[in-house]
Design an enzyme around this catalytic site. Sequence first.
Site, PDB file in Angstrom:
ATOM      1  N   LYS A  75      22.131 -15.277  25.006  1.00 43.53           N
ATOM      2  CA  LYS A  75      22.721 -14.949  26.323  1.00 43.53           C
ATOM      3  C   LYS A  75      23.471 -13.632  26.252  1.00 43.53           C
ATOM      4  O   LYS A  75      23.861 -13.176  25.177  1.00 43.53           O
ATOM      5  CB  LYS A  75      23.685 -16.053  26.781  1.00 43.53           C
ATOM      6  CG  LYS A  75      24.927 -16.312  25.895  1.00 43.53           C
ATOM      7  CD  LYS A  75      26.108 -15.379  26.097  1.00 43.53           C
ATOM      8  CE  LYS A  75      27.287 -15.680  25.180  1.00 43.53           C
ATOM      9  NZ  LYS A  75      28.267 -14.609  25.088  1.00 43.53           N
ATOM     10  N   PRO A 171      21.188 -12.851  15.887  1.00 45.09           N
ATOM     11  CA  PRO A 171      22.242 -12.637  14.890  1.00 45.09           C
ATOM     12  C   PRO A 171      23.549 -13.327  15.290  1.00 45.09           C
ATOM     13  O   PRO A 171      23.816 -13.514  16.474  1.00 45.09           O
ATOM     14  CB  PRO A 171      22.413 -11.112  14.867  1.00 45.09           C
ATOM     15  CG  PRO A 171      21.843 -10.621  16.154  1.00 45.09           C
ATOM     16  CD  PRO A 171      20.813 -11.608  16.596  1.00 45.09           C
ATOM     17  N   ALA A 172      24.337 -13.703  14.272  1.00 41.66           N
ATOM     18  CA  ALA A 172      25.627 -14.373  14.520  1.00 41.66           C
ATOM     19  C   ALA A 172      26.729 -13.344  14.755  1.00 41.66           C
ATOM     20  O   ALA A 172      26.576 -12.165  14.441  1.00 41.66           O
ATOM     21  CB  ALA A 172      25.984 -15.261  13.333  1.00 41.66           C
ATOM     22  N   GLN A 173      27.823 -13.819  15.306  1.00 45.64           N
ATOM     23  CA  GLN A 173      28.984 -12.972  15.633  1.00 45.64           C
ATOM     24  C   GLN A 173      28.553 -11.733  16.405  1.00 45.64           C
ATOM     25  O   GLN A 173      28.998 -10.617  16.143  1.00 45.64           O
ATOM     26  CB  GLN A 173      29.746 -12.594  14.371  1.00 45.64           C
ATOM     27  CG  GLN A 173      30.420 -13.803  13.756  1.00 45.64           C
ATOM     28  CD  GLN A 173      31.367 -13.458  12.628  1.00 45.64           C
ATOM     29  OE1 GLN A 173      31.604 -12.285  12.334  1.00 45.64           O
ATOM     30  NE2 GLN A 173      31.930 -14.473  12.018  1.00 45.64           N
ATOM     31  N   ALA A 174      27.649 -11.970  17.323  1.00 41.99           N
ATOM     32  CA  ALA A 174      27.092 -10.876  18.117  1.00 41.99           C
ATOM     33  C   ALA A 174      27.492 -10.979  19.580  1.00 41.99           C
ATOM     34  O   ALA A 174      27.257 -10.063  20.358  1.00 41.99           O
ATOM     35  CB  ALA A 174      25.569 -10.882  18.000  1.00 41.99           C
ATOM     36  N   GLY A 175      28.045 -12.152  19.979  1.00 40.70           N
ATOM     37  CA  GLY A 175      28.319 -12.381  21.402  1.00 40.70           C
ATOM     38  C   GLY A 175      27.063 -12.793  22.147  1.00 40.70           C
ATOM     39  O   GLY A 175      27.025 -12.819  23.380  1.00 40.70           O
ATOM     40  N   GLY A 178      24.228 -17.403  19.823  1.00 41.58           N
ATOM     41  CA  GLY A 178      23.177 -18.042  19.027  1.00 41.58           C
ATOM     42  C   GLY A 178      23.554 -19.446  18.565  1.00 41.58           C
ATOM     43  O   GLY A 178      22.776 -20.390  18.729  1.00 41.58           O
ATOM     44  N   GLY A 179      24.742 -19.586  17.988  1.00 41.64           N
ATOM     45  CA  GLY A 179      25.164 -20.901  17.503  1.00 41.64           C
ATOM     46  C   GLY A 179      25.304 -21.896  18.654  1.00 41.64           C
ATOM     47  O   GLY A 179      24.858 -23.047  18.561  1.00 41.64           O
ATOM     48  N   SER A 181      23.749 -21.895  21.508  1.00 41.68           N
ATOM     49  CA  SER A 181      22.431 -22.247  22.023  1.00 41.68           C
ATOM     50  C   SER A 181      21.723 -23.212  21.073  1.00 41.68           C
ATOM     51  O   SER A 181      21.049 -24.158  21.513  1.00 41.68           O
ATOM     52  CB  SER A 181      21.601 -20.965  22.217  1.00 41.68           C
ATOM     53  OG  SER A 181      20.420 -21.237  22.906  1.00 41.68           O
ATOM     54  N   ASP A 213      30.829 -22.132  25.325  1.00 41.77           N
ATOM     55  CA  ASP A 213      29.557 -21.562  25.791  1.00 41.77           C
ATOM     56  C   ASP A 213      28.399 -22.558  25.776  1.00 41.77           C
ATOM     57  O   ASP A 213      27.340 -22.263  26.324  1.00 41.77           O
ATOM     58  CB  ASP A 213      29.150 -20.394  24.868  1.00 41.77           C
ATOM     59  CG  ASP A 213      29.740 -19.069  25.325  1.00 41.77           C
ATOM     60  OD1 ASP A 213      30.312 -19.014  26.429  1.00 41.77           O
ATOM     61  OD2 ASP A 213      29.615 -18.101  24.572  1.00 41.77           O
TER      62      ASP A 213
HETATM   63  C1  LIG Z   1      33.586 -14.846  24.399  1.00 45.70           C
HETATM   64  C2  LIG Z   1      32.540 -15.852  24.835  1.00 45.70           C
HETATM   65  C3  LIG Z   1      31.925 -15.346  26.139  1.00 45.70           C
HETATM   66  O1  LIG Z   1      30.872 -16.162  26.585  1.00 45.70           O
HETATM   67  O2  LIG Z   1      31.514 -16.088  23.887  1.00 45.70           O
HETATM   68  P1  LIG Z   1      30.923 -15.125  22.716  1.00 45.70           P
HETATM   69  O3  LIG Z   1      30.636 -13.835  23.396  1.00 45.70           O
HETATM   70  O4  LIG Z   1      31.949 -14.991  21.650  1.00 45.70           O
HETATM   71  O5  LIG Z   1      29.678 -15.794  22.224  1.00 45.70           O
HETATM   72  C4  LIG Z   1      33.200 -17.252  25.063  1.00 45.70           C
HETATM   73  O6  LIG Z   1      34.332 -17.158  25.879  1.00 45.70           O
HETATM   74  C5  LIG Z   1      33.552 -17.940  23.763  1.00 45.70           C
HETATM   75  O7  LIG Z   1      32.838 -19.115  23.725  1.00 45.70           O
HETATM   76  P2  LIG Z   1      32.570 -19.900  22.332  1.00 45.70           P
HETATM   77  O8  LIG Z   1      31.962 -18.950  21.348  1.00 45.70           O
HETATM   78  O9  LIG Z   1      31.812 -21.130  22.681  1.00 45.70           O
HETATM   79  O10 LIG Z   1      34.027 -20.189  21.842  1.00 45.70           O
HETATM   80  P3  LIG Z   1      34.728 -21.562  21.392  1.00 45.70           P
HETATM   81  O11 LIG Z   1      34.001 -22.071  20.189  1.00 45.70           O
HETATM   82  O12 LIG Z   1      34.925 -22.471  22.534  1.00 45.70           O
HETATM   83  O13 LIG Z   1      36.142 -20.999  20.939  1.00 45.70           O
HETATM   84  C6  LIG Z   1      36.307 -20.166  19.806  1.00 45.70           C
HETATM   85  C7  LIG Z   1      37.691 -19.564  19.885  1.00 45.70           C
HETATM   86  O14 LIG Z   1      37.698 -18.521  20.883  1.00 45.70           O
HETATM   87  C8  LIG Z   1      38.900 -18.550  21.623  1.00 45.70           C
HETATM   88  N1  LIG Z   1      38.608 -18.816  23.040  1.00 45.70           N
HETATM   89  C9  LIG Z   1      37.392 -19.287  23.433  1.00 45.70           C
HETATM   90  C10 LIG Z   1      37.109 -19.496  24.761  1.00 45.70           C
HETATM   91  C11 LIG Z   1      38.134 -19.236  25.707  1.00 45.70           C
HETATM   92  N2  LIG Z   1      37.916 -19.431  27.016  1.00 45.70           N
HETATM   93  N3  LIG Z   1      39.335 -18.779  25.301  1.00 45.70           N
HETATM   94  C12 LIG Z   1      39.587 -18.549  23.986  1.00 45.70           C
HETATM   95  O15 LIG Z   1      40.676 -18.121  23.635  1.00 45.70           O
HETATM   96  C13 LIG Z   1      39.783 -19.629  20.992  1.00 45.70           C
HETATM   97  O16 LIG Z   1      40.582 -18.990  20.015  1.00 45.70           O
HETATM   98  C14 LIG Z   1      38.770 -20.536  20.310  1.00 45.70           C
HETATM   99  O17 LIG Z   1      39.317 -21.208  19.206  1.00 45.70           O
HETATM  100  N1  LIG Z   2      23.461 -22.466  14.154  1.00 45.47           N
HETATM  101  C1  LIG Z   2      24.321 -21.456  13.941  1.00 45.47           C
HETATM  102  N2  LIG Z   2      23.947 -20.194  14.210  1.00 45.47           N
HETATM  103  C2  LIG Z   2      24.814 -19.171  14.037  1.00 45.47           C
HETATM  104  N3  LIG Z   2      26.066 -19.323  13.575  1.00 45.47           N
HETATM  105  C3  LIG Z   2      26.499 -20.554  13.311  1.00 45.47           C
HETATM  106  C4  LIG Z   2      25.640 -21.666  13.473  1.00 45.47           C
HETATM  107  N4  LIG Z   2      26.346 -22.767  13.135  1.00 45.47           N
HETATM  108  C5  LIG Z   2      27.564 -22.369  12.792  1.00 45.47           C
HETATM  109  N5  LIG Z   2      27.681 -21.023  12.866  1.00 45.47           N
HETATM  110  C6  LIG Z   2      28.930 -20.236  12.630  1.00 45.47           C
HETATM  111  O1  LIG Z   2      29.390 -19.778  13.924  1.00 45.47           O
HETATM  112  C7  LIG Z   2      29.775 -18.398  13.885  1.00 45.47           C
HETATM  113  C8  LIG Z   2      29.571 -17.777  15.280  1.00 45.47           C
HETATM  114  O2  LIG Z   2      28.204 -17.702  15.542  1.00 45.47           O
HETATM  115  P1  LIG Z   2      27.520 -17.391  16.956  1.00 45.47           P
HETATM  116  O3  LIG Z   2      27.729 -18.536  17.886  1.00 45.47           O
HETATM  117  O4  LIG Z   2      26.090 -17.046  16.713  1.00 45.47           O
HETATM  118  O5  LIG Z   2      28.266 -16.100  17.403  1.00 45.47           O
HETATM  119  P2  LIG Z   2      28.853 -15.615  18.796  1.00 45.47           P
HETATM  120  O6  LIG Z   2      30.095 -16.425  19.081  1.00 45.47           O
HETATM  121  O7  LIG Z   2      29.147 -14.196  18.562  1.00 45.47           O
HETATM  122  O8  LIG Z   2      27.827 -15.781  19.856  1.00 45.47           O
HETATM  123  C9  LIG Z   2      28.909 -17.829  12.761  1.00 45.47           C
HETATM  124  O9  LIG Z   2      29.529 -16.721  12.174  1.00 45.47           O
HETATM  125  C10 LIG Z   2      28.736 -18.990  11.786  1.00 45.47           C
HETATM  126  O10 LIG Z   2      29.773 -18.987  10.814  1.00 45.47           O
END
Ligand SMILES: C[C@@](CO)(OP(=O)(O)O)[C@H](O)COP(=O)(O)OP(=O)(O)OC[C@H]1O[C@@H](n2ccc(N)nc2=O)[C@H](O)[C@@H]1O
Ligand SMILES: Nc1ncnc2c1ncn2[C@@H]1O[C@H](COP(=O)(O)OP(=O)(O)O)[C@@H](O)[C@H]1O
Length: 368
Positions: A75, A171-175, A178-179, A181, A213
């Site tokens: 996404k 890729p992970a930690q990309a926003g 992936g995890g 989904s 997410d």
């Molecule tokens: C920023 C977003 C944008 O869609 O995702 P990514 O781009 O990283 O994938 C989301 O808000 C991330 O969603 P997700 O990756 O599911 O985060 P979660 O596992 O719920 O939370 C991880 C950590 O992010 C912080 N967190 C998350 C969601 C939120 N609304 N406020 C927060 O402060 C909290 O510190 C939490 O412990």
């Molecule tokens: N199935 C999975 N795919 C990717 N990362 C995973 C998975 N399960 C656990 N992780 C952990 O979750 C972290 C965040 O991954 P991911 O959700 O892909 O990143 P983002 O929050 O940037 O979208 C990774 O660095 C990894 O340590």
Amino acid sequence: MSCEGSQQENRASAVGRADGAAALDGPRLRADADAGRVDAAAERPLVDLFAEARSVQCDDRLATGGWLRLAAPAKVNLHLEVGAADHRGFHHVDTVLHALALHDVLSMRLRPAKPGAGLQLAVSARGRGDVQAPDVPGSQNIAHRAVETLARLLGRTHDELIELVIDKHVPAQAGLGGGSSDAAAALVGAARLWGIDPECPEVMEAARQLGSDVPFFLVGGAALFTGRGERLVRALRPRRGIVALVKPAGGVPTAQAYRAFDRLAAAGGGAPAPAGGLLQRAVGAEEVPLFNSLAPASEQVLPELAEVRAWIGAQPGVREALLCGSGACTFAVCDSSEACLRLVGQAKARGWWARATSFAPLRAAVVG
Ligand SMILES: C[C@@](CO)(OP(=O)(O)O)[C@H](O)COP(=O)(O)OP(=O)(O)OC[C@H]1O[C@@H](n2ccc(N)nc2=O)[C@H](O)[C@@H]1O
Ligand SMILES: Nc1ncnc2c1ncn2[C@@H]1O[C@H](COP(=O)(O)OP(=O)(O)O)[C@@H](O)[C@H]1O
């Protein structure tokens, strides 16, 4: 059956599925999927919605033996407005997420386990191409937690083994989610293996418990979410568009991005969101203005993101670009496949991960 034979067979079914994406997306998203069908046809050379799923079916280990195949799309956040944190540290967000054609592939199957063993899980993940496997053992994979969580919510205590193999293309930690989904796909897969309706409330509840997410990937396409990001406001009509993804070597842990956001907000920094009302009125995702409250914060966590942003902004054929969620990937909406592929080639030459894809009306779903 030889790999070549199955490839041809699968190619035929992939074209069928691209034409019939609505079958994947289920009744709720049928109108959205219909809109996406035009995209799939127009962009077929660039956007093969099932390329990864098909290549996994050529894997000897998984080609036989009753494996269920699932696609777990990536996404982007077209719009991510972040507000204040609640007592648990979660921030209020208003966000429009959009699925991409790029996807991980999950293979799952159910076998009997020894009497008295209860639920046994064997989860593994492997990197594909230039994408690494996640840095966690199988037992800590979020897909592992997903199946456990759903079993607990359903009170399921059968003696059974679920095997789950994840092929990582995202890729992970990309926003790119992936995890999250993968977790949603594991929920859908477990529901299918157990003969349970994937639309049942326990599946959505498990998704909410797993991460902010995760619920989006059960809905898919394009959708407005609120709360901490887990609460669906409504689905939007998915948009068309060819998308380039560019990510430097480092990642941005989501929690770090939110902490940096708090520091910036306390110091009075951060860009204001575009004029209100736009999100609430939008019917189609193309009406949603690109915006990301976390971008300045994530650039503090990983300064190379500013370099990627400036570089992408200077490339020909880029309409708009934005950081994906908390980063570290940036997406660029391109004028043409040619512009997209040129950008991807040049980003790779600079040592960045890059990939051509498109917006897509997908959600986590069984594809074979
Ligand atoms: C920023 C977003 C944008 O869609 O995702 P990514 O781009 O990283 O994938 C989301 O808000 C991330 O969603 P997700 O990756 O599911 O985060 P979660 O596992 O719920 O939370 C991880 C950590 O992010 C912080 N967190 C998350 C969601 C939120 N609304 N406020 C927060 O402060 C909290 O510190 C939490 O412990
Ligand atoms: N199935 C999975 N795919 C990717 N990362 C995973 C998975 N399960 C656990 N992780 C952990 O979750 C972290 C965040 O991954 P991911 O959700 O892909 O990143 P983002 O929050 O940037 O979208 C990774 O660095 C990894 O340590």
